[in-house]
Design a protein around this motif. Structure first.
Motif, mmCIF file in Angstrom:
data_model
loop_
_atom_site.group_PDB
_atom_site.id
_atom_site.type_symbol
_atom_site.label_atom_id
_atom_site.label_comp_id
_atom_site.label_asym_id
_atom_site.label_seq_id
_atom_site.Cartn_x
_atom_site.Cartn_y
_atom_site.Cartn_z
ATOM 1 N N GLY A 272 48.223 41.297 5.353
ATOM 2 C CA GLY A 272 46.925 41.587 6.295
ATOM 3 C C GLY A 272 46.545 40.628 7.308
ATOM 4 O O GLY A 272 46.009 40.829 8.219
ATOM 5 N N ALA A 273 46.519 39.371 6.695
ATOM 6 C CA ALA A 273 46.056 38.526 7.537
ATOM 7 C C ALA A 273 46.884 37.988 8.753
ATOM 8 O O ALA A 273 46.421 37.704 9.657
ATOM 9 N N GLN B 111 48.874 40.406 10.380
ATOM 10 C CA GLN B 111 48.654 41.283 11.055
ATOM 11 C C GLN B 111 47.420 41.128 12.128
ATOM 12 O O GLN B 111 47.473 41.465 13.235
ATOM 13 N N ARG B 112 46.180 40.685 11.346
ATOM 14 C CA ARG B 112 45.166 40.611 12.199
ATOM 15 C C ARG B 112 45.317 39.550 13.257
ATOM 16 O O ARG B 112 44.713 39.755 14.237
ATOM 17 N N PHE B 113 45.914 38.403 12.708
ATOM 18 C CA PHE B 113 45.996 37.327 13.782
ATOM 19 C C PHE B 113 46.642 37.702 15.019
ATOM 20 O O PHE B 113 46.370 37.383 15.940
ATOM 21 N N THR C 10 47.476 40.753 16.302
ATOM 22 C CA THR C 10 47.049 41.725 16.918
ATOM 23 C C THR C 10 45.793 41.262 17.922
ATOM 24 O O THR C 10 45.767 41.779 19.053
ATOM 25 N N VAL C 11 44.851 40.419 17.140
ATOM 26 C CA VAL C 11 43.753 40.140 17.589
ATOM 27 C C VAL C 11 44.104 39.367 18.826
ATOM 28 O O VAL C 11 43.326 39.088 20.141
ATOM 29 N N LYS D 13 38.052 47.491 17.863
ATOM 30 C CA LYS D 13 39.323 47.232 17.073
ATOM 31 C C LYS D 13 40.369 48.249 17.029
ATOM 32 O O LYS D 13 41.350 48.313 16.119
ATOM 33 N N ILE E 264 44.015 47.961 17.822
ATOM 34 C CA ILE E 264 45.042 47.399 16.936
ATOM 35 C C ILE E 264 45.649 48.052 15.971
ATOM 36 O O ILE E 264 46.711 47.975 15.823
ATOM 37 N N ASP E 265 45.030 49.418 15.825
ATOM 38 C CA ASP E 265 45.519 49.942 14.505
ATOM 39 C C ASP E 265 46.465 51.322 15.301
ATOM 40 O O ASP E 265 47.146 51.685 14.672
ATOM 41 N N SER F 255 50.388 49.873 5.119
ATOM 42 C CA SER F 255 49.856 48.450 6.042
ATOM 43 C C SER F 255 51.073 47.365 6.047
ATOM 44 O O SER F 255 51.386 46.682 6.907
ATOM 45 N N THR G 202 52.912 45.926 9.314
ATOM 46 C CA THR G 202 52.892 44.409 9.445
ATOM 47 C C THR G 202 54.325 43.877 9.901
ATOM 48 O O THR G 202 54.363 43.018 10.729
#
Length: 513
Positions: free
Chosen positions: A43-44, A46-48, A50-51, A320, A323-324, A475, A479
């Protein structure tokens, strides 16, 4: 008799084979040993990614599409893959069937209903839609925007990614007599490039391919499980998905063992026949005139909003949503690109570059748009003018959306069974095509990679799909696609510029032009 395609490889490459197998095994083992930490890490990461790098993926994909258009309309388009006397190995219908089955596959059924209704019920903040405004005009606008976004994700941008890598690899293999691998392309572009650097790029290509295909296999297993639960009440369990992956992977292993002509070609054609049959039934049994009207209007909306949709990054709304959806899709297509690109190049010997680009861009894209209109707009019709409920089913579980949709048609059980079979055959064509391509990369670009490597990679993809589902479900699959797709975007940009450079160098050897 099939045309003899030149550019055969030199055999087994131990650095690439063992390096990629070792990396995939290490990543999977690390995830399985500590389940909870692995899920949090996925999760971390993927967030890094994509953001911070979503803008880069959007820019990259637009540049790739521009390069495709430039090459097609220029003199470069007259060049034939394989030289002036080259003849295509496959007929156009067989070529299109293999293009389509390899390029999109499972996602068409997984997202065909779910994506449009999700965009409709939860639209992003943009100038063309307003969430939570329940007026007739706004609902119609949200429905139209939902189809425009779906076209964006499954349209020209996705296929441009495949075209660039396939064209570069095919040109180097068929016109310069090299092997069909990314390493060969880079060594042709930069002859002084160290072999270890070339091998590392091929390892990255294999890892990206395996993760990208495993993502699709995980989606396929979830979709098949949802269908079996709907039909027979088997239950939505992890164990059921593992059994499905094991069974269908065994079929893929058999198909890839038979080779390109006997296995993959025949299965792709059967798969296309089943898919077209299902789509035609829904077109005739559903709101036919509404769907035909919507297809024309969707094309117009996509064309009119093309630049806006292609460059929209949510910068002023701070959302956001992308991102998805958009960022994930682009990363997923890029992670698929080594596999699909090499496979498309392998089956495109003898085509002119212009025919290759237009055929690979326009024909599959138009078919995909028609497919998404039949499934997506039929679902939206039920939401707008019928009983509704499909958007809620999609929100609860994306794989269930298709079967909730089919409940609104006669012969529901028969249609649902056909959908499960189509997903299973897409599963097999994705796995066997991917295994063949990965075996080719690991064999130094050998077009007829050996039996053991093909089977090994087919099994490896199934194992990775099962492992990612176990660690973090859908998820974790997303990722894996994003993390491998992001660095490979740089390789694609190099290939876009390098392909133009190589073709120009051959057309104008003395520097004229």
């Amino acid at each position: 008799m099939a045309t003899q395609v030149p550019g055969s490889g030199t055999g087994f490459n131990p650095t690439v084979f063992y390096g990629s197998i070792g990396l995939i095994a290490a990543l999977l083992s690390l995830a399985l040993v500590n389940h909870e930490d692995a899920e949090a890490a996925f999760g971390a990461i993927q967030r890094f990614a994509t953001v911070n790098f979503g803008w880069f993926l959007i820019l990259t994909v637009n540049l790739l599409l521009f390069t495709c258009a430039y090459i097609a309309i220029s003199r470069y388009g007259t060049v034939r893959l394989g030289g002036k006397g080259a003849k295509p190995e496959f007929t156009r219908p067989a070529w299109f069937a293999m293009l389509f089955s390899a390029g999109m596959g499972i996602g068409l059924l997984f997202y065909g209903v779910a994506e449009p209704v999700m965009h409709f019920s939860n639209p992003p903040l943009s100038q063309f839609s307003t969430p939570n405004v329940d007026t007739t005009r706004q609902l119609a606008s949200n429905a139209q925007h939902a189809m425009g976004l779906t076209y964006l994700h499954w349209g020209l941008h996705a296929w441009a990614i495949y075209v660039i890598i396939a064209l570069g690899l095919g040109y180097v293999a068929f016109n310069r007599g090299k092997t069909l691998s990314i390493g060969s392309f880079l060594s042709e572009l930069w002859p002084a490039m160290p072999k270890i650097a070339i091998d590392l790029v091929d390892i990255l290509a294999i890892v990206a391919t395996v993760c990208g295909v495993a993502t699709s296999l995980g989606f396929g297993a979830s979709q098949i499980n949802a269908g079996l639960t709907f039909l027979f009440g088997t239950g939505d369990t992890l164990t059921a998905k593992m059994v499905i992956i094991a069974f269908v992977t065994s079929l893929a292993t058999l198909s890839v063992a038979l080779g390109l002509t006997k296995g993959i070609k025949l299965l792709s054609q059967a798969n296309m026949a089943l898919a077209i049959g299902l789509a035609l039934f829904l077109l005739i049994a559903g709101p036919t005139v509404f769907l035909l009207d919507s297809f024309i209007q969707n094309l117009g909306y996509y064309a009119q909003r093309f630049i806006y949709l292609s460059t929209w990054t949510e910068s002023y709304t701070g959302g956001k949503w992308q991102i998805d959806w958009t960022i994930f899709y682009y990363a997923w297509w890029i992670s698929w690109s080594p596999f699909v690109g090499i496979f498309i190049a392998r089956i495109s010997y003898g085509r002119t570059i212009r025919e290759f680009i237009l055929g690979t861009l326009l024909v599959p894209v138009l078919f995909t748009f028609l497919w998404m209109t039949i499934f997506g707009d039929s679902a939206l019709y039920i939401e707008l003018f019928g009983e509704g409920g499909i958007a809620k089913a999609a929100a609860d579980s994306l794989p269930n959306a298709l079967f909730a949709f089919l409940q609104h048609y006669p012969l529901t059980s028969l249609l649902s069974g056909a959908a499960v079979i189509i997903v299973a055959t897409f599963f097999v064509t994705s796995a066997d095509s991917g295994a063949l391509v990965v075996a080719m990369i690991a064999s130094g670009g050998d077009h007829e990679a050996g039996f053991i490597p093909r089977v090994t990679w087919a099994i490896a993809m199934g194992v990775l799909a099962a492992g990612l589902l176990f660690v973090g479900g859908l998820s974790a699959l997303q990722t894996a696609a994003i993390v491998t797709g992001l660095p490979f975007a740089i390789v694609l940009l190099i290939m876009a510029a390098g392909t133009v450079r190589l073709i120009h160098r051959d057309l104008y050897p003395e520097g004229e032009g």
